[in-house]
Structures are given as structure tokens and as C-alpha cells.
Motif scaffolding. Structure first.
Motif, PDB file in Angstrom:
ATOM      1  N   ASP A 325       0.815  -1.208   0.000  1.00 45.48           N
ATOM      2  CA  ASP A 325       0.000   0.000   0.000  1.00 45.48           C
ATOM      3  C   ASP A 325       0.852   1.264   0.000  1.00 45.48           C
ATOM      4  O   ASP A 325       0.418   2.321  -0.465  1.00 45.48           O
ATOM      5  CB  ASP A 325      -0.933   0.011   1.214  1.00 45.48           C
ATOM      6  N   SER A 326       2.067   1.170   0.528  1.00 47.48           N
ATOM      7  CA  SER A 326       2.959   2.330   0.604  1.00 47.48           C
ATOM      8  C   SER A 326       4.395   1.811   0.586  1.00 47.48           C
ATOM      9  O   SER A 326       5.039   1.668   1.630  1.00 47.48           O
ATOM     10  CB  SER A 326       2.681   3.127   1.888  1.00 47.48           C
ATOM     11  N   PRO A 327       4.926   1.487  -0.603  1.00 43.52           N
ATOM     12  CA  PRO A 327       6.195   0.747  -0.689  1.00 43.52           C
ATOM     13  C   PRO A 327       7.390   1.440  -0.055  1.00 43.52           C
ATOM     14  O   PRO A 327       8.330   0.777   0.363  1.00 43.52           O
ATOM     15  CB  PRO A 327       6.391   0.558  -2.194  1.00 43.52           C
ATOM     16  N   LEU A 328       7.359   2.778   0.050  1.00 45.09           N
ATOM     17  CA  LEU A 328       8.500   3.461   0.657  1.00 45.09           C
ATOM     18  C   LEU A 328       8.472   3.387   2.181  1.00 45.09           C
ATOM     19  O   LEU A 328       9.381   3.870   2.842  1.00 45.09           O
ATOM     20  CB  LEU A 328       8.560   4.913   0.187  1.00 45.09           C
ATOM     21  N   PHE A 329       7.442   2.746   2.741  1.00 45.99           N
ATOM     22  CA  PHE A 329       7.443   2.397   4.157  1.00 45.99           C
ATOM     23  C   PHE A 329       7.741   0.912   4.367  1.00 45.99           C
ATOM     24  O   PHE A 329       7.595   0.402   5.481  1.00 45.99           O
ATOM     25  CB  PHE A 329       6.117   2.778   4.830  1.00 45.99           C
ATOM     26  N   ASP A 343      14.420   6.216   5.076  1.00 46.09           N
ATOM     27  CA  ASP A 343      15.686   6.339   5.803  1.00 46.09           C
ATOM     28  C   ASP A 343      16.872   6.087   4.876  1.00 46.09           C
ATOM     29  O   ASP A 343      17.873   6.817   4.906  1.00 46.09           O
ATOM     30  CB  ASP A 343      15.732   5.345   6.970  1.00 46.09           C
ATOM     31  N   PHE A 344      16.773   5.037   4.065  1.00 45.01           N
ATOM     32  CA  PHE A 344      17.869   4.730   3.150  1.00 45.01           C
ATOM     33  C   PHE A 344      18.112   5.879   2.175  1.00 45.01           C
ATOM     34  O   PHE A 344      19.261   6.137   1.778  1.00 45.01           O
ATOM     35  CB  PHE A 344      17.582   3.439   2.377  1.00 45.01           C
ATOM     36  N   GLU A 345      17.059   6.573   1.771  1.00 44.85           N
ATOM     37  CA  GLU A 345      17.221   7.666   0.817  1.00 44.85           C
ATOM     38  C   GLU A 345      17.962   8.864   1.413  1.00 44.85           C
ATOM     39  O   GLU A 345      18.369   9.761   0.681  1.00 44.85           O
ATOM     40  CB  GLU A 345      15.853   8.108   0.292  1.00 44.85           C
ATOM     41  N   ARG A 346      18.176   8.863   2.720  1.00 41.10           N
ATOM     42  CA  ARG A 346      18.936   9.938   3.368  1.00 41.10           C
ATOM     43  C   ARG A 346      20.437   9.662   3.364  1.00 41.10           C
ATOM     44  O   ARG A 346      21.233  10.536   3.725  1.00 41.10           O
ATOM     45  CB  ARG A 346      18.464  10.127   4.813  1.00 41.10           C
ATOM     46  N   LEU A 347      20.850   8.447   2.988  1.00 42.65           N
ATOM     47  CA  LEU A 347      22.272   8.114   2.987  1.00 42.65           C
ATOM     48  C   LEU A 347      23.015   8.919   1.925  1.00 42.65           C
ATOM     49  O   LEU A 347      22.504   9.121   0.815  1.00 42.65           O
ATOM     50  CB  LEU A 347      22.476   6.625   2.710  1.00 42.65           C
ATOM     51  N   ALA A 362      13.121  -8.484  -1.321  1.00 44.89           N
ATOM     52  CA  ALA A 362      13.211  -8.167  -2.750  1.00 44.89           C
ATOM     53  C   ALA A 362      11.851  -7.839  -3.346  1.00 44.89           C
ATOM     54  O   ALA A 362      11.746  -7.646  -4.557  1.00 44.89           O
ATOM     55  CB  ALA A 362      13.849  -9.330  -3.512  1.00 44.89           C
ATOM     56  N   LEU A 363      10.799  -7.793  -2.528  1.00 46.36           N
ATOM     57  CA  LEU A 363       9.487  -7.458  -3.064  1.00 46.36           C
ATOM     58  C   LEU A 363       9.435  -5.978  -3.431  1.00 46.36           C
ATOM     59  O   LEU A 363       9.954  -5.127  -2.722  1.00 46.36           O
ATOM     60  CB  LEU A 363       8.393  -7.771  -2.044  1.00 46.36           C
ATOM     61  N   LEU A 364       8.806  -5.691  -4.557  1.00 48.60           N
ATOM     62  CA  LEU A 364       8.753  -4.342  -5.087  1.00 48.60           C
ATOM     63  C   LEU A 364       7.346  -4.067  -5.590  1.00 48.60           C
ATOM     64  O   LEU A 364       6.628  -4.973  -6.003  1.00 48.60           O
ATOM     65  CB  LEU A 364       9.757  -4.179  -6.242  1.00 48.60           C
ATOM     66  N   ALA A 365       6.956  -2.806  -5.565  1.00 45.74           N
ATOM     67  CA  ALA A 365       5.656  -2.404  -6.100  1.00 45.74           C
ATOM     68  C   ALA A 365       5.852  -1.876  -7.512  1.00 45.74           C
ATOM     69  O   ALA A 365       6.709  -1.022  -7.762  1.00 45.74           O
ATOM     70  CB  ALA A 365       5.025  -1.331  -5.217  1.00 45.74           C
ATOM     71  N   SER A 366       5.076  -2.393  -8.455  1.00 43.93           N
ATOM     72  CA  SER A 366       5.133  -1.947  -9.836  1.00 43.93           C
ATOM     73  C   SER A 366       4.164  -0.772 -10.004  1.00 43.93           C
ATOM     74  O   SER A 366       2.962  -0.911  -9.798  1.00 43.93           O
ATOM     75  CB  SER A 366       4.745  -3.088 -10.776  1.00 43.93           C
ATOM     76  N   VAL A 376      15.168  -2.622  -2.577  1.00 49.48           N
ATOM     77  CA  VAL A 376      16.264  -2.822  -3.524  1.00 49.48           C
ATOM     78  C   VAL A 376      16.431  -1.603  -4.424  1.00 49.48           C
ATOM     79  O   VAL A 376      17.544  -1.101  -4.627  1.00 49.48           O
ATOM     80  CB  VAL A 376      16.029  -4.091  -4.363  1.00 49.48           C
ATOM     81  N   THR A 377      15.324  -1.098  -4.964  1.00 51.28           N
ATOM     82  CA  THR A 377      15.431   0.022  -5.894  1.00 51.28           C
ATOM     83  C   THR A 377      15.766   1.335  -5.191  1.00 51.28           C
ATOM     84  O   THR A 377      16.207   2.283  -5.837  1.00 51.28           O
ATOM     85  CB  THR A 377      14.136   0.188  -6.711  1.00 51.28           C
ATOM     86  N   ALA A 378      15.587   1.401  -3.875  1.00 50.47           N
ATOM     87  CA  ALA A 378      16.039   2.590  -3.146  1.00 50.47           C
ATOM     88  C   ALA A 378      17.557   2.625  -3.050  1.00 50.47           C
ATOM     89  O   ALA A 378      18.166   3.693  -3.014  1.00 50.47           O
ATOM     90  CB  ALA A 378      15.424   2.612  -1.749  1.00 50.47           C
ATOM     91  N   LEU A 379      18.187   1.460  -3.015  1.00 50.74           N
ATOM     92  CA  LEU A 379      19.628   1.388  -2.813  1.00 50.74           C
ATOM     93  C   LEU A 379      20.426   1.607  -4.099  1.00 50.74           C
ATOM     94  O   LEU A 379      21.491   2.222  -4.081  1.00 50.74           O
ATOM     95  CB  LEU A 379      19.987   0.015  -2.220  1.00 50.74           C
ATOM     96  N   LEU A 380      19.919   1.102  -5.222  1.00 50.59           N
ATOM     97  CA  LEU A 380      20.711   1.107  -6.456  1.00 50.59           C
ATOM     98  C   LEU A 380      21.120   2.497  -6.946  1.00 50.59           C
ATOM     99  O   LEU A 380      22.247   2.654  -7.415  1.00 50.59           O
ATOM    100  CB  LEU A 380      19.954   0.350  -7.559  1.00 50.59           C
TER     101      LEU A 380
END
Length: 446
Positions: A325-329, A343-347, A362-366, A376-380
Motif C-alpha cells: 500500500d505504501s512501498p516506501l514504508f 531512511d535509506f534515501e537519506r544516505l 526483494a518485493l517491489l511495487a510496480s 532494492v530500488t532505493a539502494l541502487l
């Protein structure tokens, strides 16, 4: 125009959702390429609106006292709600407060503006083929009018093969996921043959005749967003290969060209509540004599983020929660509450390599045209060149030998994909351990 608009948006969620405005244009260009442009042109347009969020780092949240205090309050409430659930106490009031804080945090991040105009790096087919060389094959799956088009890149050329229907592949992938969930528990050995048969059908639907032209070297799979949950190592032609997955060919190129940090720091994190207690972490601490080990009260979000920033290798054993429902959480549970994608996006720079040894990381929202949001996509885009993560529930005890074997390969100088291939082969041959190996994938190129 759509590129310029998208890049004025600071939040990765908005950038991803904005691509929906270009989906029809991308589909039209894909159809035209299929008719008259050839495989290279189809590859370019397949990349045009695929995982564009990964082309540039997100705008980092400012040092906003209200946002920071909101994140702290969110963690405290989420931690209290988890504790109440474990004790069987009612949590409606805590859940309401958690949702209120999430709305507050999301509202502030969605109002951030982008830092630069333009659409990020432009995809270059020639550069991709040069990097692949003669041994590596990159398989990009494009979907046109509901059918999978397989674009096989390598040996200086791009070839196109036609496979099955996307809807059939999605149905088969759901059957595989259900089978892997069953196999995560002892006593389900009878399901192994069913899952393997589903893997063979998936190969026919997703690779078709291209499966016979993969060569003998490493393979990179670039699936569309709707197929991100496929456990690719289950497919017969990929099972014993060096295999990695990437959201786009462009993001694989960027990962391949990302240099490791100079100091080579190792960080090992063990969160609370694991069935095995994160049993691999103490042994890994012995292997990496100079590693920073964070566990119990030291595994608190601020300290963990501080140590992860710029690390060469991070291993996190913690419960993962995916939020459709809110993948960035989506989060990993630390001792003081969840560490979330925000939090990861603050690195300043995420770890060069990161291993997430827990369920569903590894689950992701399309969303949007063909975008993916999740851990995963926040880190790359932030400097991570390789991730090992899991797309299904797994048995905690069976994960331990897989992780130890994986780190043994890394210690011998292997890449994440090479080490994961060897780690799967080193597991016992029973259904429980085989399913555990299939559930993990290597993302990126490190």
C-alpha cells in the motif's frame, strides 16, 4: 517534456508515478520498432520508460526538524504496535497513530522539488554491448500487446525472440510463489516436483526459443515490473548459472561502472525477533575480524544508518516487511523500530554491496509505466552496485548455511552472483534448502 516535468519532482514515488503519462507513447514506439525498427530500436524504447527512477538519485530530504521528529515518532509507535501484537494486546489506536504519522511524513517528502532538469543518463546500446563482451548475455523482456518479446544482448548484437503471454506468465509465477511458501516449512517435500514443473512452464513462457541461445556464460535478466517476483534461479536453463537480475539494462550498466569505496568497511547487523537469532552473524563476525557488528541495543536506526553510509559490504539479518500500500514504508526491524526506505534515501552513499538475509526484502511495487519501488530500488541509485535479497518467505534456519556459503565465496573474491550460484550448489539437496536457494536473487552487477 515529460522528462523535464518528472525531474522537477524530488520524491522518487512521484517520479515513478509520473511515468504513467508516457506509457502510451512508449507502447506506440515499441509497436513501431517491432514493425520496422529492428531489435536495437525496440531495446532502446523498452529502456525509455523502464526503471527511470534509478537513473538519478532521489532528492535527499532536507534537515527538516519536523520531518526528523516525525520519523522518530513513527518508529516509536511502530515498535510499540509490534510489541502489542506479539503480546496479543489490541492495537487499533496505535495503528491509527502510525497511519497518521505516515501520512505526515509522506506529505512532506512529496513536496520536495527535484534538483536538476533533464532525464538522467541516456541509454546507449553500443556501450551496453561493449560492457557485455562475448561471454555475458543480457536478456531484456519487453511486453507488447500482452506478449513477451525477448531481447537477447551479447556478442555485439541484439536478437529478438517471441515468447508467451504475460498474463499466463503472471499466473504461473503466482503458483511458484505459493509453492515456495509451502516449501519454507518442513514436511512439504511433495510440492518440490510441482514447483519444478512450474519453473519449466515459466521458462517456456518467459524465454521461449531464446533459452537455447544463452551460451555458457553469466546471464543478466531484465524483467518488466509485473514479473519482478519470479524466482529466476528456478528456471532450468538458469539454475546452474551465474545469474543476476536488474530493473533495467541502464541500471545494470551504472552498477557495473560503480567503483567500490576506498576504505572497505564491513558492517554486520542483527535485528530482534529472528527464529535463529541471526545465527550467521556471530560466525561472520569471526571471519571479518575488523567488521562493525551491531546487535541488541546497538542495532538502533540512527547508528545503523551511520555505519551503513559508505560501507563496502553490509549484511543485515532482520525481519523484513513489504508494504504494497505504501512501498516506501517497507522496512527492516531494528531494536528501536523499523528502518524504512525513506531512511535509506537519506544516505550520502548506500553500501557498495548489501545482503538482506530475511523474507520479502526483494518485493517491489510496480507503478507508473514500468517502475519499481521498494528496498532494492532505493539502494541502487545511491551507490549500491549489488544486492542479495529474497522475494518469498523463507525458513530462517535454512538461510543460515546459504549465507555462510555466500560469504565464503565473497571472501574468495567472487561477485555476488557468482557466490550465490556456488552457495546454492553447496546446500543440501532436500526440498527445504533448495527452495531457500531459489528464493534469493542477486541484483545489480557487483
Amino acid at each position: 517534456m515529460l522528462d523535464d516535468h518528472r525531474m522537477t519532482l524530488g520524491a522518487s514515488e512521484l517520479r515513478a508515478r509520473a511515468t504513467e503519462q508516457g506509457a502510451e507513447l512508449a507502447a506506440l514506439a515499441g509497436r513501431a520498432s517491432l514493425v520496422s525498427g529492428g531489435p536495437r530500436r525496440l531495446l532502446v524504447w523498452s529502456e525509455r520508460w523502464r526503471a527511470t527512477v534509478l537513473s538519478t538519485p532521489p532528492t535527499r530530504p532536507p534537515a527538516d526538524p519536523e520531518l526528523l521528529s516525525g520519523m522518530t515518532a513513527f518508529r516509536e509507535i511502530a515498535s510499540r504496535a509490534d510489541a502489542a501484537r506479539m503480546e496479543g494486546r489490541p492495537v487499533p489506536a496505535l495503528e491509527r497513530e502510525q497511519r497518521r504519522l505516515e501520512r505526515q511524513i509522506r506529505s512532506r517528502t512529496l513536496h520536495m522539488r527535484g534538483e536538476a532538469p533533464g532525464g538522467g543518463d541516456r541509454f546507449d546500446v553500443g556501450r551496453l554491448l561493449e560492457r557485455l563482451g562475448d561471454e555475458v548475455r543480457l536478456v531484456e523482456l519487453a511486453v507488447l500487446d500482452g506478449r513477451v518479446q525477448v531481447l537477447l544482448c551479447g556478442q555485439g548484437r541484439v536478437r529478438r525472440f517471441e515468447a508467451g503471454l504475460l498474463a499466463d506468465a503472471e499466473t504461473e509465477a503466482e503458483h511458484v510463489q505459493a509453492g515456495l511458501r509451502r516449501l519454507a516449512h518442513p514436511g512439504a517435500e511433495g510440492r518440490l516436483a510441482v514447483v519444478e514443473a512450474a519453473g519449466r512452464r515459466l521458462e517456456e513462457l518467459l524465454l521461449g526459443p531464446a533459452a537455447a541461445h544463452l551460451g555458457g556464460g553469466p546471464v543478466v535478466i531484465v524483467p518488466p515490473g509485473r514479473l519482478h517476483r519470479v524466482p529466476w534461479a528456478l528456471l532450468p536453463s538458469l539454475r546452474e548459472r551465474v545469474l543476476s537480475v536488474s530493473p533495467s539494462a541502464g541500471s545494470w550498466l551504472r552498477a557495473r561502472e560503480t567503483a567500490p569505496p576506498p576504505d572497505g568497511r564491513h558492517v554486520l547487523v542483527r535485528g530482534p525477533g529472528l527464529a535463529t537469532g541471526g545465527a550467521e552473524v556471530p560466525e561472520l563476525a569471526g571471519r571479518y575480524a575488523c567488521a562493525t557488528v551491531l546487535e541488541e541495543d546497538e542495532a538502533r536506526v540512527p547508528r545503523v544508518l551511520d555505519e551503513l553510509d559508505g560501507a563496502a559490504l553490509a549484511h543485515i539479518a532482520a525481519h523484513g516487511t513489504f508494504r504494497a500500500d505504501s512501498p516506501l514504508f517497507s522496512s527492516l526491524r531494528m531494536s528501536d523500530g523499523p528502518i524504512v526506505v525513506h531512511d535509506f534515501e537519506r544516505l550520502a552513499r548506500s553500501p557498495y554491496r548489501i545482503i538482506l538475509s530475511c523474507c520479502d526484502t526483494a518485493l517491489l511495487a510496480s507503478v507508473g509505466a514500468d517502475e519499481l519501488l521498494g528496498l532494492v530500488t532505493a539502494l541502487l541509485p545511491l551507490g549500491t552496485a549489488g544486492v542479495v535479497a529474497c522475494s518469498a518467505p523463507v525458513n530462517d534456519a535454512a538461510v543460515v548455511p546459504l549465507m555462510l556459503a555466500l560469504h565464503k565465496g565473497l571472501g574468495a573474491g567472487l561477485s555476488l552472483a557468482e557466490a550465490l550460484r556456488d552457495a546454492r550448489a553447496a546446500l543440501p539437496g532436500d526440498a527445504l534448502h533448495q527452495a531457500t536457494g531459489w528464493a534469493f536473487s542477486a541484483f545489480g552487477a557487483a
